[in-house]
Design a protein around this motif. Sequence first.
Motif, PDB file in Angstrom:
ATOM      1  N   LYS A   1       0.827  -1.176   0.010  1.00 31.23           N
ATOM      2  CA  LYS A   1      -0.004  -0.181   0.049  1.00 31.23           C
ATOM      3  C   LYS A   1       0.846   1.264  -0.058  1.00 31.23           C
ATOM      4  N   ARG A   2       2.020   1.262   0.882  1.00 26.69           N
ATOM      5  CA  ARG A   2       2.612   2.431   0.893  1.00 26.69           C
ATOM      6  C   ARG A   2       3.616   2.447  -0.502  1.00 26.69           C
ATOM      7  N   ARG A   3       4.011   1.379  -0.839  1.00 25.67           N
ATOM      8  CA  ARG A   3       4.829   1.417  -2.351  1.00 25.67           C
ATOM      9  C   ARG A   3       3.738   2.090  -3.382  1.00 25.67           C
ATOM     10  N   GLN A   4       2.490   1.576  -3.292  1.00 28.88           N
ATOM     11  CA  GLN A   4       1.485   2.340  -4.304  1.00 28.88           C
ATOM     12  C   GLN A   4       1.342   3.780  -4.089  1.00 28.88           C
ATOM     13  N   ALA A   5       1.256   4.101  -2.765  1.00 31.88           N
ATOM     14  CA  ALA A   5       1.046   5.621  -2.602  1.00 31.88           C
ATOM     15  C   ALA A   5       2.167   6.375  -3.060  1.00 31.88           C
ATOM     16  N   ILE A   6       3.311   5.946  -2.742  1.00 33.77           N
ATOM     17  CA  ILE A   6       4.536   6.521  -3.382  1.00 33.77           C
ATOM     18  C   ILE A   6       4.532   6.717  -4.732  1.00 33.77           C
ATOM     19  N   LEU A   7       4.205   5.616  -5.502  1.00 34.57           N
ATOM     20  CA  LEU A   7       4.459   5.676  -7.225  1.00 34.57           C
ATOM     21  C   LEU A   7       3.150   6.653  -7.644  1.00 34.57           C
ATOM     22  N   ARG A   8       2.041   6.424  -6.766  1.00 38.66           N
ATOM     23  CA  ARG A   8       0.982   7.309  -7.396  1.00 38.66           C
ATOM     24  C   ARG A   8       1.150   8.873  -7.219  1.00 38.66           C
ATOM     25  N   PHE A   9       1.699   9.220  -5.951  1.00 38.65           N
ATOM     26  CA  PHE A   9       2.325  10.532  -5.574  1.00 38.65           C
ATOM     27  C   PHE A   9       2.972  11.136  -6.688  1.00 38.65           C
ATOM     28  N   PHE A  10       4.155  10.284  -7.169  1.00 35.92           N
ATOM     29  CA  PHE A  10       5.311  10.775  -7.904  1.00 35.92           C
ATOM     30  C   PHE A  10       5.118  10.478  -9.452  1.00 35.92           C
ATOM     31  N   GLY A  11       4.010   9.574  -9.570  1.00 40.28           N
ATOM     32  CA  GLY A  11       3.806   9.176 -10.947  1.00 40.28           C
ATOM     33  C   GLY A  11       4.781   8.319 -11.524  1.00 40.28           C
ATOM     34  N   GLY A  12       5.674   7.742 -10.863  1.00 43.63           N
ATOM     35  CA  GLY A  12       6.403   6.562 -11.214  1.00 43.63           C
ATOM     36  C   GLY A  12       7.714   6.450 -10.396  1.00 43.63           C
ATOM     37  N   GLN A  13       8.312   5.091 -10.692  1.00 38.23           N
ATOM     38  CA  GLN A  13       9.614   4.875  -9.801  1.00 38.23           C
ATOM     39  C   GLN A  13      10.831   5.882 -10.144  1.00 38.23           C
ATOM     40  N   ARG A  14      11.015   5.827 -11.400  1.00 35.97           N
ATOM     41  CA  ARG A  14      11.892   6.992 -11.585  1.00 35.97           C
ATOM     42  C   ARG A  14      11.808   8.328 -10.838  1.00 35.97           C
ATOM     43  N   GLU A  15      10.779   8.767 -10.653  1.00 35.95           N
ATOM     44  CA  GLU A  15      10.373  10.134 -10.102  1.00 35.95           C
ATOM     45  C   GLU A  15      10.609  10.046  -8.671  1.00 35.95           C
ATOM     46  N   ALA A  16      10.093   8.941  -8.250  1.00 34.27           N
ATOM     47  CA  ALA A  16      10.141   8.575  -6.650  1.00 34.27           C
ATOM     48  C   ALA A  16      11.720   8.340  -6.392  1.00 34.27           C
ATOM     49  N   LEU A  17      12.412   7.913  -7.179  1.00 35.61           N
ATOM     50  CA  LEU A  17      13.893   7.806  -6.715  1.00 35.61           C
ATOM     51  C   LEU A  17      14.875   9.240  -6.911  1.00 35.61           C
ATOM     52  N   ASN A  18      14.343  10.058  -7.612  1.00 31.32           N
ATOM     53  CA  ASN A  18      14.888  11.352  -7.607  1.00 31.32           C
ATOM     54  C   ASN A  18      14.319  12.183  -6.518  1.00 31.32           C
ATOM     55  N   ALA A  19      13.263  11.909  -5.893  1.00 35.76           N
ATOM     56  CA  ALA A  19      12.743  12.792  -4.769  1.00 35.76           C
ATOM     57  C   ALA A  19      13.528  13.024  -3.548  1.00 35.76           C
ATOM     58  N   SER A  20      13.616  14.092  -3.054  1.00 37.59           N
ATOM     59  CA  SER A  20      14.168  14.478  -1.700  1.00 37.59           C
ATOM     60  C   SER A  20      13.439  13.773  -0.425  1.00 37.59           C
ATOM     61  N   ILE A  21      14.099  13.926   0.653  1.00 41.43           N
ATOM     62  CA  ILE A  21      13.660  13.338   1.930  1.00 41.43           C
ATOM     63  C   ILE A  21      12.397  14.452   2.082  1.00 41.43           C
ATOM     64  N   GLN A  22      12.373  15.667   2.072  1.00 46.20           N
ATOM     65  CA  GLN A  22      11.291  16.557   2.071  1.00 46.20           C
ATOM     66  C   GLN A  22      10.017  16.186   1.107  1.00 46.20           C
ATOM     67  N   GLU A  23      10.408  15.732  -0.066  1.00 40.62           N
ATOM     68  CA  GLU A  23       9.218  15.396  -0.905  1.00 40.62           C
ATOM     69  C   GLU A  23       8.493  14.132  -0.541  1.00 40.62           C
ATOM     70  N   LEU A  24       9.528  13.140   0.000  1.00 38.46           N
ATOM     71  CA  LEU A  24       8.918  11.748   0.201  1.00 38.46           C
ATOM     72  C   LEU A  24       7.956  12.078   1.432  1.00 38.46           C
ATOM     73  N   ALA A  25       8.145  13.026   2.279  1.00 36.75           N
ATOM     74  CA  ALA A  25       7.466  13.096   3.592  1.00 36.75           C
ATOM     75  C   ALA A  25       6.270  13.638   3.325  1.00 36.75           C
ATOM     76  N   LYS A  26       5.975  14.088   2.149  1.00 33.41           N
ATOM     77  CA  LYS A  26       4.650  14.742   1.530  1.00 33.41           C
ATOM     78  C   LYS A  26       3.707  13.689   1.162  1.00 33.41           C
ATOM     79  N   VAL A  27       4.222  12.297   0.891  1.00 36.35           N
ATOM     80  CA  VAL A  27       3.134  11.374   0.460  1.00 36.35           C
ATOM     81  C   VAL A  27       2.459  11.091   1.836  1.00 36.35           C
ATOM     82  N   PRO A  28       1.178  10.756   1.698  1.00 31.26           N
ATOM     83  CA  PRO A  28       0.175  10.220   2.620  1.00 31.26           C
ATOM     84  C   PRO A  28       0.620   9.129   3.259  1.00 31.26           C
TER      85      PRO A  28
END
Length: 607
Positions: free
Chosen positions: A562-589
């Motif tokens: 569920k959390r993996r799906q939330a991360i991918l949905r928030f950023f739009g894809g795995q590549r974008e999530a990999l490029n996200a900062s700690i602050q951006e990751l913390a914005k994921v529900p």
Amino acid sequence: MTAFDSKAFLKSLSTHPGVYRMYDESNQLLYIGKAKNLKNRVSSYFRSSGLSGKTQALVQQIHHIEFTVTSSETEALLLEQTQIKNHRPPFNILMRDDKSYPYIFISASDYPQIEYSRGKKKRAGQYYGPYPNSNAVKETLSLLHKVFKLRQCDDNFFKNRSRPCLQHQISRCSAPCVAIISQEDYLKDVAAAQMFLRGQSSELLEQLQQKMDLAAEALNFENAAHLRDQLIQLRKIQEQQYVYGEQGDADVFALASRPGGIAVSVLFVRAGRVLGSRHYFPTDQLSDSHNETLEAFISQFYLASEGREIPAELITNLEISDPQPLIDAVQLLHKKRVTVSHQVRAYRARWLQLAITNAEQALISHLARKGTFEARFKALKQVLGLNFQPERLECFDISHSSGEATVASCVVMGKEGPIKSEYRKFNIEGIQAGDDYAAMKQALTRRYERLQKGEGKKPDILILDGGKGQLKQAQEVFKALAVTDVILLAVSKGTTRKQGFETLYLETTDQVFDLSSDSKALHLIEQVRDESHRFAIINHRHKRDKTRRTSGFESIPGIGPKRRQAILRFFGGQREALNASIQELAKVPGISAALAEQIYNHLHPEQ
């Protein structure tokens, strides 16, 4: 050593263009140079005054000189760079840049694929670049996927789809595999992406605006909305990019110098867009003139490196006295006509100023780092009571997950920092799962048995991440291979298992000592140990994930589906999530700040 009789040699030396090669007493090649006039150029090395310390050191080692006469200076330049590439003499500028540049590749097919590419350009299609690093390519690809929704999958995956994949569901692909988009419309998106990559942003925006207006007039509101979204995204990109000119391909070279070193920055401009830069720190320049050093650097940059893309213009911050031989050599070797400019105006002057700023900042950072490393190496010599100054450290570490996918790492550290081109990994096979001692023994044997064949380099100090057991393995291996004159140093975490409180074992387990937490020598040991640990973890995870066929996200502790799906949905894809900062990751529900940091550290163990 018998002194070289320069007067006798120079009397008979030709005044034609050519290449000269300087050798020492053991017939080792020291330096290769080219000259418009061989006699005048070689004579300059033997004048009584005005020579730099490096030139004097070279002259003192010369035992004999060989030369090859050529028909022109251009031919001499080509021969010089070929021989430098083949022999890599110690007194020549050495690029130490073995990696090829990355490109964006769009295949030639009915439904073209867009992807990252590195290496030789063998496939049919269009290559766009070069980009200075992989991150620049990935950022551009991410933008193109969002705006134009071109397929990323390979041909086998594409041909065997019966329903859209996740990339379509997160609006990163228009799903041509199942005909959700027509071939005609898909090819229009491909053409638009190609215009963007060629730097024709203004023309592209104008075309999209016209198409959107026509679609709205024809009451085709769905298509008009699609075109509107593309316009919005492209305008945002255009605002964020650092663009000075509307067109032009150029490589911009800037040399900066300070006491202690020089830096050369290369700024890559394609289709008017600044793609980024790379920095080099030549340590082997022989010329007293920075202009000649830059000329030699540029010559090797293009003539001694395979697959280098050459733009229409080269811009330099220092004047090249006679650029014509370089221009002719490039045309002969690469069938490409180039111009070399020094005094430029308007946006090209701003490109040059940007390159100069990059070179100056890179040099300041490099010299600060270099000074830190030299101080730490001197402290290590003092702490270990050595009668020589160590200059090369190697460190080994073992990484696995409960015995699975065991990997050993070897990192190399010199007085100027990590020598990443000499890092090595060893996939450990044929041992009992979890046996770190056997893994270390296998890695050390594979690394140093090459010394018996006269291959490889021997470290001054070998550092082992472990205690008495790992030290014993190294002693046994070196005894079996008859390797001598290498100091063995094992690093154990100590009783507290905290950084700064390590226990060190020197040569034998009887020589045990601790260093204070503010010791520069300890900082160096910790740094090379941590770098070895980082490199081992990266390669272990790659091997494990490849074996399990999983992504890095699926192995993060505390992250379920569920959390993996939330991360991918928030950023739009795995590549974008990999490029996200700690602050951006913390914005994921559902992702707290602490968990965001844990996720980031797991995905980026190298940072």
